[in-house]
Each structure stands twice: as C-alpha cells, then as structure tokens.
Design a protein around this motif. Structure first.
Motif, PDB file in Angstrom:
ATOM      1  N   GLU A  72       0.821  -1.208   0.000  1.00  0.00           N
ATOM      2  CA  GLU A  72       0.000   0.000   0.000  1.00  0.00           C
ATOM      3  C   GLU A  72       0.855   1.257   0.000  1.00  0.00           C
ATOM      4  OE1 GLU A  72      -2.877  -0.068   3.162  1.00  0.00           O
ATOM      5  OE2 GLU A  72      -3.665  -2.005   2.532  1.00  0.00           O
ATOM      6  N   ALA A  73       2.033   1.188   0.650  1.00  0.00           N
ATOM      7  CA  ALA A  73       2.934   2.342   0.698  1.00  0.00           C
ATOM      8  C   ALA A  73       3.744   2.468  -0.582  1.00  0.00           C
ATOM      9  CB  ALA A  73       3.865   2.217   1.899  1.00  0.00           C
ATOM     10  N   GLY A  74       3.639   1.481  -1.467  1.00  0.00           N
ATOM     11  CA  GLY A  74       4.351   1.531  -2.736  1.00  0.00           C
ATOM     12  C   GLY A  74       5.813   1.155  -2.640  1.00  0.00           C
ATOM     13  N   LEU A  75       6.198   0.414  -1.611  1.00  0.00           N
ATOM     14  CA  LEU A  75       7.594  -0.009  -1.466  1.00  0.00           C
ATOM     15  C   LEU A  75       7.941  -1.055  -2.516  1.00  0.00           C
ATOM     16  CD1 LEU A  75       7.976  -0.366   2.406  1.00  0.00           C
ATOM     17  CD2 LEU A  75       8.774   1.489   0.954  1.00  0.00           C
ATOM     18  N   SER A  76       9.116  -0.921  -3.088  1.00  0.00           N
ATOM     19  CA  SER A  76       9.593  -1.906  -4.057  1.00  0.00           C
ATOM     20  C   SER A  76      10.624  -2.807  -3.387  1.00  0.00           C
ATOM     21  CB  SER A  76      10.243  -1.200  -5.250  1.00  0.00           C
ATOM     22  OG  SER A  76      11.450  -0.561  -4.833  1.00  0.00           O
ATOM     23  N   ASP A  77      11.058  -3.839  -4.096  1.00  0.00           N
ATOM     24  CA  ASP A  77      12.101  -4.715  -3.564  1.00  0.00           C
ATOM     25  C   ASP A  77      13.379  -3.919  -3.311  1.00  0.00           C
ATOM     26  OD1 ASP A  77      10.423  -6.878  -3.599  1.00  0.00           O
ATOM     27  OD2 ASP A  77      11.212  -7.730  -5.461  1.00  0.00           O
ATOM     28  N   GLY A  78      13.645  -2.956  -4.167  1.00  0.00           N
ATOM     29  CA  GLY A  78      14.825  -2.101  -3.987  1.00  0.00           C
ATOM     30  C   GLY A  78      14.747  -1.296  -2.701  1.00  0.00           C
ATOM     31  N   ASP A  79      13.565  -0.807  -2.385  1.00  0.00           N
ATOM     32  CA  ASP A  79      13.377  -0.068  -1.133  1.00  0.00           C
ATOM     33  C   ASP A  79      13.649  -0.959   0.071  1.00  0.00           C
ATOM     34  OD1 ASP A  79      12.559   2.254  -2.498  1.00  0.00           O
ATOM     35  OD2 ASP A  79      10.475   1.575  -2.524  1.00  0.00           O
ATOM     36  N   VAL A  80      13.159  -2.175  -0.008  1.00  0.00           N
ATOM     37  CA  VAL A  80      13.361  -3.117   1.094  1.00  0.00           C
ATOM     38  C   VAL A  80      14.847  -3.437   1.222  1.00  0.00           C
ATOM     39  CG1 VAL A  80      12.867  -5.445   1.947  1.00  0.00           C
ATOM     40  CG2 VAL A  80      11.042  -4.074   0.918  1.00  0.00           C
ATOM     41  N   ASP A  81      15.528  -3.631   0.095  1.00  0.00           N
ATOM     42  CA  ASP A  81      16.975  -3.900   0.130  1.00  0.00           C
ATOM     43  C   ASP A  81      17.732  -2.736   0.762  1.00  0.00           C
ATOM     44  OD1 ASP A  81      16.575  -6.357  -1.051  1.00  0.00           O
ATOM     45  OD2 ASP A  81      17.028  -5.641  -3.088  1.00  0.00           O
ATOM     46  N   SER A  82      17.332  -1.504   0.434  1.00  0.00           N
ATOM     47  CA  SER A  82      17.980  -0.321   1.017  1.00  0.00           C
ATOM     48  C   SER A  82      17.782  -0.281   2.526  1.00  0.00           C
ATOM     49  CB  SER A  82      17.412   0.961   0.398  1.00  0.00           C
ATOM     50  OG  SER A  82      17.729   1.031  -0.956  1.00  0.00           O
ATOM     51  N   LEU A  83      16.572  -0.586   2.967  1.00  0.00           N
ATOM     52  CA  LEU A  83      16.303  -0.604   4.409  1.00  0.00           C
ATOM     53  C   LEU A  83      17.116  -1.694   5.100  1.00  0.00           C
ATOM     54  CD1 LEU A  83      12.445  -0.040   4.380  1.00  0.00           C
ATOM     55  CD2 LEU A  83      14.190   1.573   5.160  1.00  0.00           C
ATOM     56  N   GLN A  84      17.223  -2.847   4.465  1.00  0.00           N
ATOM     57  CA  GLN A  84      17.998  -3.953   5.038  1.00  0.00           C
ATOM     58  C   GLN A  84      19.471  -3.572   5.170  1.00  0.00           C
ATOM     59  OE1 GLN A  84      16.239  -5.957   6.727  1.00  0.00           O
ATOM     60  NE2 GLN A  84      16.601  -7.917   5.726  1.00  0.00           N
ATOM     61  N   SER A  85      20.000  -2.826   4.188  1.00  0.00           N
ATOM     62  CA  SER A  85      21.419  -2.446   4.241  1.00  0.00           C
ATOM     63  C   SER A  85      21.696  -1.473   5.377  1.00  0.00           C
ATOM     64  CB  SER A  85      21.859  -1.849   2.899  1.00  0.00           C
ATOM     65  OG  SER A  85      21.268  -0.585   2.700  1.00  0.00           O
ATOM     66  N   LEU A  86      20.690  -0.723   5.809  1.00  0.00           N
ATOM     67  CA  LEU A  86      20.854   0.217   6.916  1.00  0.00           C
ATOM     68  C   LEU A  86      20.689  -0.435   8.283  1.00  0.00           C
ATOM     69  CD1 LEU A  86      18.771   3.191   5.469  1.00  0.00           C
ATOM     70  CD2 LEU A  86      21.264   2.976   5.531  1.00  0.00           C
ATOM     71  N   ARG A  87      20.219  -1.655   8.271  1.00  0.00           N
ATOM     72  CA  ARG A  87      19.914  -2.353   9.522  1.00  0.00           C
ATOM     73  C   ARG A  87      21.195  -2.654  10.305  1.00  0.00           C
ATOM     74  NH1 ARG A  87      17.143  -8.251   9.846  1.00  0.00           N
ATOM     75  NH2 ARG A  87      16.954  -8.312  12.090  1.00  0.00           N
ATOM     76  N   ASP A  88      21.136  -2.428  11.600  1.00  0.00           N
ATOM     77  CA  ASP A  88      22.272  -2.717  12.478  1.00  0.00           C
ATOM     78  C   ASP A  88      22.333  -4.220  12.709  1.00  0.00           C
ATOM     79  OD1 ASP A  88      24.267  -2.781  14.353  1.00  0.00           O
ATOM     80  OD2 ASP A  88      23.180  -1.664  15.886  1.00  0.00           O
ATOM     81  N   GLU A  89      23.396  -4.852  12.267  1.00  0.00           N
ATOM     82  CA  GLU A  89      23.540  -6.307  12.374  1.00  0.00           C
ATOM     83  C   GLU A  89      24.208  -6.734  13.684  1.00  0.00           C
ATOM     84  OE1 GLU A  89      22.711  -8.672   9.928  1.00  0.00           O
ATOM     85  OE2 GLU A  89      21.879  -7.178   8.556  1.00  0.00           O
ATOM     86  N   ALA A  90      24.636  -5.764  14.489  1.00  0.00           N
ATOM     87  CA  ALA A  90      25.332  -6.098  15.740  1.00  0.00           C
ATOM     88  C   ALA A  90      24.365  -6.792  16.694  1.00  0.00           C
ATOM     89  CB  ALA A  90      25.878  -4.833  16.384  1.00  0.00           C
ATOM     90  N   PRO A  91      24.874  -7.805  17.394  1.00  0.00           N
ATOM     91  CA  PRO A  91      24.002  -8.477  18.374  1.00  0.00           C
ATOM     92  C   PRO A  91      23.558  -7.498  19.462  1.00  0.00           C
ATOM     93  CG  PRO A  91      26.134  -9.599  18.177  1.00  0.00           C
ATOM     94  CD  PRO A  91      26.205  -8.356  17.355  1.00  0.00           C
ATOM     95  N   ALA A  92      22.360  -7.691  19.933  1.00  0.00           N
ATOM     96  CA  ALA A  92      21.843  -6.833  20.994  1.00  0.00           C
ATOM     97  C   ALA A  92      22.595  -7.092  22.290  1.00  0.00           C
ATOM     98  CB  ALA A  92      20.357  -7.105  21.194  1.00  0.00           C
ATOM     99  N   GLU A  93      22.798  -6.030  23.051  1.00  0.00           N
ATOM    100  CA  GLU A  93      23.433  -6.154  24.350  1.00  0.00           C
ATOM    101  C   GLU A  93      22.371  -6.478  25.399  1.00  0.00           C
ATOM    102  OE1 GLU A  93      26.683  -5.858  25.244  1.00  0.00           O
ATOM    103  OE2 GLU A  93      27.179  -5.711  23.101  1.00  0.00           O
ATOM    104  N   PRO A  94      22.648  -7.442  26.271  1.00  0.00           N
ATOM    105  CA  PRO A  94      21.672  -7.764  27.314  1.00  0.00           C
ATOM    106  C   PRO A  94      21.456  -6.556  28.230  1.00  0.00           C
ATOM    107  CG  PRO A  94      23.539  -9.281  27.366  1.00  0.00           C
ATOM    108  CD  PRO A  94      23.844  -8.249  26.343  1.00  0.00           C
ATOM    109  N   MET A  95      20.228  -6.417  28.707  1.00  0.00           N
ATOM    110  CA  MET A  95      19.917  -5.315  29.631  1.00  0.00           C
ATOM    111  C   MET A  95      20.501  -5.618  31.000  1.00  0.00           C
ATOM    112  SD  MET A  95      16.017  -4.284  28.702  1.00  0.00           S
ATOM    113  CE  MET A  95      16.058  -2.882  29.783  1.00  0.00           C
ATOM    114  N   SER A  96      20.874  -4.581  31.686  1.00  0.00           N
ATOM    115  CA  SER A  96      21.358  -4.715  33.051  1.00  0.00           C
ATOM    116  C   SER A  96      20.352  -4.055  33.967  1.00  0.00           C
ATOM    117  CB  SER A  96      22.728  -4.053  33.190  1.00  0.00           C
ATOM    118  OG  SER A  96      23.124  -4.054  34.538  1.00  0.00           O
ATOM    119  N   PHE A  97      19.957  -4.758  34.998  1.00  0.00           N
ATOM    120  CA  PHE A  97      18.984  -4.216  35.945  1.00  0.00           C
ATOM    121  C   PHE A  97      19.646  -3.820  37.260  1.00  0.00           C
ATOM    122  CE2 PHE A  97      16.473  -6.863  33.089  1.00  0.00           C
ATOM    123  CZ  PHE A  97      15.515  -5.940  32.682  1.00  0.00           C
ATOM    124  N   GLU A  98      20.927  -3.612  37.208  1.00  0.00           N
ATOM    125  CA  GLU A  98      21.672  -3.240  38.445  1.00  0.00           C
ATOM    126  C   GLU A  98      21.673  -1.782  38.654  1.00  0.00           C
ATOM    127  OE1 GLU A  98      25.479  -5.025  38.168  1.00  0.00           O
ATOM    128  OE2 GLU A  98      24.662  -7.031  38.122  1.00  0.00           O
TER     129      GLU A  98
END
Length: 84
Positions: free
Chosen positions: A58-84
């Motif tokens: 509906e937003a008119g996103l193409s496969d290229g748009d999705v690829d661009s968004l994927q390339s911007l995605r942070d691939e680093a593993p998430a850091e565990p939260m600390s509750f201390e």
C-alpha cells in the motif's frame, strides 16, 4: 505445557471424538487439540507477516526499497539489559 480437563462430556460426544480421531489417525487427545486449534486460530486470521507485506504494498515499497532498508539495519548483536 498447559493442560485442560473436560468434565461431564457425554458418552455420545466421546464416541464421536473417538471415531473422528480414528478417521484422522490420531489419538483422542490429539484430535481435541486439533479441533481447539482450528476454533481459536482460524486459517483466515491475519498473520503479522502478511499484514506487514500488505502495508508495504500500500505504501508503494519496491524490492529495492526493502533492500535499502535492510542495508541500513544494524547487524550487531543486541546487548543484554542490566537491571543493576
């Protein structure tokens, strides 16, 4: 895993469940699980992935748009939260 006990089930219903389970090659318990799953999680329900794909179309996103968004995605593993 959660368990449910069904009391006061009529003999007729139990017999029908047994026959139905036999036709499907399942135990009575497996047949009851299948019946309950079908009742509370119907096939026509909207699934999250399908909904997101629909929004993208509906937003008119193409496969290229999705690829661009994927390339911007942070691939680093998430850091565990600390509750201390």
């Amino acid at each position: 895993m959660p368990a449910v006990t069904i009391r006061n089930l009529s003999e007729e219903t139990h017999r029908a469940l047994k026959v139905r389970a036999g036709r499907h090659g399942r135990s009575i318990a497996a047949e009851i699980r299948e019946i309950l799953d079908a009742a509370v999680r119907p096939a026509e329900r909207v699934k999250l992935g399908s909904l997101l794909a629909s929004i993208g179309r509906e937003a008119g996103l193409s496969d290229g748009d999705v690829d661009s968004l994927q390339s911007l995605r942070d691939e680093a593993p998430a850091e565990p939260m600390s509750f201390e």
